[in-house]
Motif scaffolding. Structure first.
Motif, PDB file in Angstrom:
ATOM      1  N   ALA A 163       0.394   4.346  -7.925  1.00 59.64           N
ATOM      2  CA  ALA A 163      -0.958   4.077  -7.420  1.00 59.64           C
ATOM      3  C   ALA A 163      -1.916   3.800  -8.570  1.00 59.64           C
ATOM      4  O   ALA A 163      -1.905   4.507  -9.580  1.00 59.64           O
ATOM      5  CB  ALA A 163      -1.446   5.294  -6.632  1.00 59.64           C
ATOM      6  N   SER A 164      -2.710   2.757  -8.397  1.00 49.98           N
ATOM      7  CA  SER A 164      -3.803   2.486  -9.340  1.00 49.98           C
ATOM      8  C   SER A 164      -4.684   1.414  -8.709  1.00 49.98           C
ATOM      9  O   SER A 164      -4.527   1.098  -7.520  1.00 49.98           O
ATOM     10  CB  SER A 164      -3.267   2.061 -10.713  1.00 49.98           C
ATOM     11  OG  SER A 164      -2.788   0.737 -10.676  1.00 49.98           O
ATOM     12  N   ARG A 165      -5.616   0.828  -9.507  1.00 50.03           N
ATOM     13  CA  ARG A 165      -6.570  -0.116  -8.929  1.00 50.03           C
ATOM     14  C   ARG A 165      -5.946  -1.483  -8.684  1.00 50.03           C
ATOM     15  O   ARG A 165      -6.266  -2.160  -7.723  1.00 50.03           O
ATOM     16  CB  ARG A 165      -7.781  -0.277  -9.867  1.00 50.03           C
ATOM     17  CG  ARG A 165      -8.597   0.981 -10.031  1.00 50.03           C
ATOM     18  CD  ARG A 165      -9.534   0.882 -11.208  1.00 50.03           C
ATOM     19  NE  ARG A 165      -8.820   0.641 -12.458  1.00 50.03           N
ATOM     20  CZ  ARG A 165      -9.400   0.439 -13.634  1.00 50.03           C
ATOM     21  NH1 ARG A 165     -10.698   0.419 -13.727  1.00 50.03           N
ATOM     22  NH2 ARG A 165      -8.667   0.257 -14.719  1.00 50.03           N
ATOM     23  N   LYS A 166      -5.066  -1.942  -9.593  1.00 50.09           N
ATOM     24  CA  LYS A 166      -4.605  -3.338  -9.541  1.00 50.09           C
ATOM     25  C   LYS A 166      -3.300  -3.461  -8.752  1.00 50.09           C
ATOM     26  O   LYS A 166      -2.204  -3.253  -9.295  1.00 50.09           O
ATOM     27  CB  LYS A 166      -4.417  -3.864 -10.969  1.00 50.09           C
ATOM     28  CG  LYS A 166      -5.701  -3.830 -11.777  1.00 50.09           C
ATOM     29  CD  LYS A 166      -5.560  -4.535 -13.111  1.00 50.09           C
ATOM     30  CE  LYS A 166      -6.801  -4.357 -13.945  1.00 50.09           C
ATOM     31  NZ  LYS A 166      -6.695  -3.290 -14.953  1.00 50.09           N
ATOM     32  N   LEU A 167      -3.467  -3.843  -7.476  1.00 53.03           N
ATOM     33  CA  LEU A 167      -2.310  -3.874  -6.575  1.00 53.03           C
ATOM     34  C   LEU A 167      -1.228  -4.840  -7.057  1.00 53.03           C
ATOM     35  O   LEU A 167      -0.043  -4.543  -6.985  1.00 53.03           O
ATOM     36  CB  LEU A 167      -2.774  -4.216  -5.154  1.00 53.03           C
ATOM     37  CG  LEU A 167      -1.703  -4.109  -4.068  1.00 53.03           C
ATOM     38  CD1 LEU A 167      -1.101  -2.712  -4.000  1.00 53.03           C
ATOM     39  CD2 LEU A 167      -2.257  -4.500  -2.701  1.00 53.03           C
ATOM     40  N   GLU A 168      -1.661  -5.997  -7.567  1.00 48.90           N
ATOM     41  CA  GLU A 168      -0.660  -6.998  -7.995  1.00 48.90           C
ATOM     42  C   GLU A 168       0.225  -6.465  -9.114  1.00 48.90           C
ATOM     43  O   GLU A 168       1.436  -6.688  -9.142  1.00 48.90           O
ATOM     44  CB  GLU A 168      -1.350  -8.267  -8.486  1.00 48.90           C
ATOM     45  CG  GLU A 168      -1.501  -9.283  -7.399  1.00 48.90           C
ATOM     46  CD  GLU A 168      -2.202 -10.544  -7.906  1.00 48.90           C
ATOM     47  OE1 GLU A 168      -1.920 -10.976  -9.037  1.00 48.90           O
ATOM     48  OE2 GLU A 168      -3.031 -11.067  -7.142  1.00 48.90           O
ATOM     49  N   GLN A 221       2.591  -3.976  -7.650  1.00 49.95           N
ATOM     50  CA  GLN A 221       3.663  -4.603  -6.848  1.00 49.95           C
ATOM     51  C   GLN A 221       4.730  -5.215  -7.743  1.00 49.95           C
ATOM     52  O   GLN A 221       5.926  -5.116  -7.474  1.00 49.95           O
ATOM     53  CB  GLN A 221       3.060  -5.656  -5.912  1.00 49.95           C
ATOM     54  CG  GLN A 221       2.418  -5.005  -4.697  1.00 49.95           C
ATOM     55  CD  GLN A 221       1.554  -5.960  -3.879  1.00 49.95           C
ATOM     56  OE1 GLN A 221       1.080  -6.975  -4.408  1.00 49.95           O
ATOM     57  NE2 GLN A 221       1.338  -5.644  -2.612  1.00 49.95           N
ATOM     58  N   GLN A 260      -2.601   0.802  -3.523  1.00 49.18           N
ATOM     59  CA  GLN A 260      -3.846   0.641  -4.277  1.00 49.18           C
ATOM     60  C   GLN A 260      -4.703   1.903  -4.141  1.00 49.18           C
ATOM     61  O   GLN A 260      -4.862   2.437  -3.045  1.00 49.18           O
ATOM     62  CB  GLN A 260      -4.620  -0.547  -3.709  1.00 49.18           C
ATOM     63  CG  GLN A 260      -5.807  -0.916  -4.560  1.00 49.18           C
ATOM     64  CD  GLN A 260      -6.354  -2.280  -4.170  1.00 49.18           C
ATOM     65  OE1 GLN A 260      -6.284  -2.665  -2.987  1.00 49.18           O
ATOM     66  NE2 GLN A 260      -6.868  -3.010  -5.123  1.00 49.18           N
ATOM     67  N   CYS A 261      -5.243   2.351  -5.275  1.00 46.27           N
ATOM     68  CA  CYS A 261      -6.089   3.546  -5.219  1.00 46.27           C
ATOM     69  C   CYS A 261      -6.938   3.641  -6.480  1.00 46.27           C
ATOM     70  O   CYS A 261      -6.420   3.587  -7.590  1.00 46.27           O
ATOM     71  CB  CYS A 261      -5.190   4.794  -5.108  1.00 46.27           C
ATOM     72  SG  CYS A 261      -6.104   6.326  -5.099  1.00 46.27           S
ATOM     73  N   ASP A 262      -8.237   3.782  -6.275  1.00 47.03           N
ATOM     74  CA  ASP A 262      -9.110   4.083  -7.410  1.00 47.03           C
ATOM     75  C   ASP A 262      -9.316   5.598  -7.383  1.00 47.03           C
ATOM     76  O   ASP A 262      -9.990   6.131  -6.486  1.00 47.03           O
ATOM     77  CB  ASP A 262     -10.451   3.342  -7.250  1.00 47.03           C
ATOM     78  CG  ASP A 262     -11.333   3.513  -8.480  1.00 47.03           C
ATOM     79  OD1 ASP A 262     -11.195   4.551  -9.168  1.00 47.03           O
ATOM     80  OD2 ASP A 262     -12.164   2.629  -8.757  1.00 47.03           O
ATOM     81  N   CYS A 317      -5.053   6.892   0.262  1.00 44.49           N
ATOM     82  CA  CYS A 317      -3.788   6.633  -0.454  1.00 44.49           C
ATOM     83  C   CYS A 317      -2.728   7.665  -0.057  1.00 44.49           C
ATOM     84  O   CYS A 317      -1.565   7.325   0.176  1.00 44.49           O
ATOM     85  CB  CYS A 317      -4.073   6.670  -1.963  1.00 44.49           C
ATOM     86  SG  CYS A 317      -2.629   6.768  -2.997  1.00 44.49           S
TER      87      CYS A 317
END
Ligand SMILES: CC/C=C\C/C=C\C=C\C(=O)SCCNC(=O)CCNC(=O)[C@H](O)C(C)(C)COP(=O)(O)OP(=O)(O)OC[C@H]1O[C@@H](n2cnc3c(N)ncnc32)[C@H](O)[C@@H]1OP(=O)(O)O
Ligand SMILES: NC(=O)C1=CN([C@@H]2O[C@H](COP(=O)(O)OP(=O)(O)OC[C@H]3O[C@@H](n4cnc5c(N)ncnc54)[C@H](OP(=O)(O)O)[C@@H]3O)[C@@H](O)[C@H]2O)C=CC1
Length: 349
Positions: free
Chosen positions: A103-108, A111, A129-131, A141
């Protein structure tokens, strides 16, 4: 005893001074020889290394340490698992049989990492995705993770932000951006998961990645030092409080390990790397795979009696910086002969 004259004493200090100066000149030369952009390419392409000759005694073993299947039927949640050390830990846990959620901010980015790792290991890696600065986002999340895998057995709080900056140049928002990710983010993730695990009477291992200067403090990274110290206090406190719910809390304090995220923000020109390595007794930077093996051990059932531990993992850098006389490593045999003669010739106080 051979008496030593003042002139000789002057020579010794002169020699010591020139040793220090020549190191500074050497450092300057390095940054002149390689302009920042050129150096950047070399460093991140792994083409350049300052490792010392004695680092041959400490060659890294980068294979996976734990027996295959050590994480079968386990779920691991890793914040910041898409890049750097988080990615390395995800790779090892996945290889050992875990189903991972990163988990983090940048989904791409997440992935891509998830696809690469799961195609290598054959085990599922989920990207969410998770801030971590936003408690509601953390809660969403965890909802998503529960749907995908159920609650985790292993939680690794690895996400962080950092940059070097003289504190007098730091804005309130600069302070907040780092402390929100590191301290509040770790707290939000830990509290959200902890409460749900307690409700479900499920045990878990929590691991936080801090840094060696969480203990000493450090100028120029003051928000990071403050927040990481807070994370250590949080984890040691919960180790005492939540053992009764089956929860363990441990901490790894890494020394420098080359990742793009860390080095681009803490040594953007590459100027400090050589001096960093010079003070590490094992003569080299750490490797992500070495940290990942330690994290895999601490989070595994083999470490079920470990809780509240703070493991410094830095090739000896911390103690090397702490000892007042450690700079004497630079004194040569001939200089030692002179120094010893001077000391032995001293009578009285
Ligand atoms: C060499 C290695 C040796 C040892 C390593 C030891 C410890 C390592 C610890 C680590 O944590 S390394 C991991 C580092 N990884 C990261 O930092 C990745 C994530 N980082 C980021 O996303 C950004 O760098 C971030 C932390 C700045 C956060 O990004 P965000 O988009 O949320 O922030 P903004 O860009 O909006 O900035 C917020 C705020 O901060 C000010 N600011 C940003 N950079 C600087 C800077 N270099 N100097 C001074 N101030 C900075 C920015 O101006 C904003 O403030 P204002 O609104 O302008 O007041
Ligand atoms: N490399 C080193 O030398 C050292 C590293 N460390 C620690 O190791 C850990 C990993 O660092 P490293 O791999 O080097 O650096 P990275 O920059 O690669 O890792 C930081 C990760 O944190 C994630 N992250 C940042 N902000 C947030 C946020 N608000 N919400 C969720 N995730 C976030 C980033 O992903 P995204 O941008 O997608 O959000 C990124 O994946 C950190 O805790 C760092 O402090 C400690 C000592 C030394």
């Amino acid at each position: 005893m051979v008496p030593v004259s003042v002139g000789q004493a002057g020579n010794v200090s002169g020699l010591l001074l020139s040793l220090i100066l020549s190191e500074q000149v050497q450092n300057r030369t390095d940054s002149v020889d390689f302009g920042p952009s050129q150096l950047w390419c070399h460093r991140f392409a792994g083409l350049r290394s300052y490792a010392t000759p004695h680092s041959q005694f400490f060659a890294p073993s980068e294979g996976i340490m734990l027996p295959a299947g050590s994480y079968n039927n386990k779920v691991a949640f890793i914040t910041g698992g898409g890049t750097g050390l988080g990615r390395a830990m995800t790779g090892v846990l996945s290889q050992l049989g875990a189903q991972c959620v990163i988990a983090s901010r940048k989904l791409e980015v997440l992935q891509q990492t998830a696809t690469e790792i799961s195609s290598q290991t054959g085990n599922k890696v989920h990207a969410v995705q998770c801030d971590v600065r936003d408690p509601q986002a953390v809660s969403r999340c965890v909802d998503q993770m529960v749907e995908l895998t159920g609650l985790p057995d292993v939680i690794i709080n690895n996400a962080a932000g950092n940059f070097i900056c003289p504190s007098e140049r730091l804005s309130a928002n600069g302070w907040k951006s780092i402390t929100d990710i590191v301290l509040n983010g770790t707290a939000f993730v830990t509290l959200e998961l902890g409460k749900r695990l307690i409700q479900n009477q499920k045990g878990a291992s929590f691991l936080a990645i801090t840094t060696i200067y969480a203990e000493s403090g450090s100028g120029f990274v003051v928000p990071s030092a403050s927040a990481k110290a807070g994370v250590e206090a949080l984890y040691k406190s919960l180790a005492a409080e939540w053992g009764r719910y089956g929860h363990r809390f441990n901490i790894i304090q890494p020394g420098p390990i080359r990742t793009k995220g860390a080095f681009s923000r803490l040594d953007p020109t590459g100027t400090f790397e050589k001096s960093m390595i010079g003070r590490i007794p094992t003569g080299r930077l750490g490797k992500p795979a070495e940290l990942a093996n330690l994290a895999a051990y601490l989070s595994s059932d083999y470490a079920s009696w470990m809780s509240g531990a703070v493991i410094r993992f830095d090739g000896g850098e911390y103690v090397s910086m702490a000892g007042e006389f450690n700079e004497l490593r630079k004194v040569t045999d001939d200089q030692w002969k002179m120094l010893e003669t001077m000391i032995r010739s001293t009578k009285g106080s």
